[in-house]
Design an enzyme around this catalytic site. Structure first.
Site, PDB file in Angstrom:
ATOM      1  CD  GLU A 159      -1.363  -2.228   2.035  1.00 29.96           C
ATOM      2  OE1 GLU A 159      -0.761  -2.239   2.674  1.00 29.96           O
ATOM      3  OE2 GLU A 159      -2.455  -3.153   2.005  1.00 29.96           O
TER       4      GLU A 159
ATOM      5  CE1 TYR B 284       7.556   0.933  -3.890  1.00 29.08           C
ATOM      6  CE2 TYR B 284       5.550   2.294  -3.540  1.00 29.08           C
ATOM      7  CZ  TYR B 284       6.914   1.536  -2.886  1.00 29.08           C
ATOM      8  OH  TYR B 284       7.406   1.951  -1.686  1.00 29.08           O
TER       9      TYR B 284
END
Length: 156
Positions: free
Chosen positions: A103, A115
């Site tokens: 998260e 990411y």
């Protein structure tokens, strides 16, 4: 790259990074518990024997759930976050994980970009997941960690 698996001897340095980067997200007791858990995997980035970045994932079935990742502010922008993420993924591959998830604050565009560049996709959103300030979390996944060529995409 100077990455090491972290242990209880790194406790004080981990708590200090947490304090400086997250404002004290995890307590010293939480770090103590996590450092001895067989399911928690910590790695650290060192510069001249000083811990300057850290990452952790929990091994849950075939999933590496990345719980923490940060680099001290004065060391950011040098690719060390990428190095930590590659190190976490390599560790996950080495212990047989098939997927990675995490998260991230929806507003943390630097992290989201990293990411995504590393193959993670946003597959969900947790409303009001973070506090101080209150904010949604993006749920990101990276699949196929056990494919033969997975780690080759991260070769430097």
């Amino acid at each position: 790259m100077d990455l090491q698996i972290l242990s209880i001897e790194h406790l004080a340095a981990l708590v200090e990074i947490d304090r400086r980067c997250f404002g004290g997200h995890w307590s010293i007791e939480t770090y103590q518990r996590e450092l001895v858990s067989p399911n928690a995997h910590f790695i650290g980035r060192f510069e001249r024997d000083e811990l300057v970045g850290m990452g952790c994932f929990w091994a849950i079935l075939d999933e590496a759930h990345i719980t923490l990742m940060s680099v001290l502010p004065e060391y950011r922008g040098q690719g060390w976050g990428r190095d930590l993420l590659v190190g976490l993924l390599a560790r996950a591959v080495s212990i047989g994980m098939h997927h990675a998830t995490l998260e991230v604050r929806a507003s943390n565009q630097v992290a989201v970009n990293l990411y995504e560049k590393m193959g993670f996709e946003t597959l969900g959103r947790r409303k009001k997941y973070y506090q101080n300030p209150e904010e949604d979390a993006l749920i990101m996944w990276c699949r196929g960690l056990q494919k033969p060529d997975f780690m080759s995409r991260y070769a430097t």
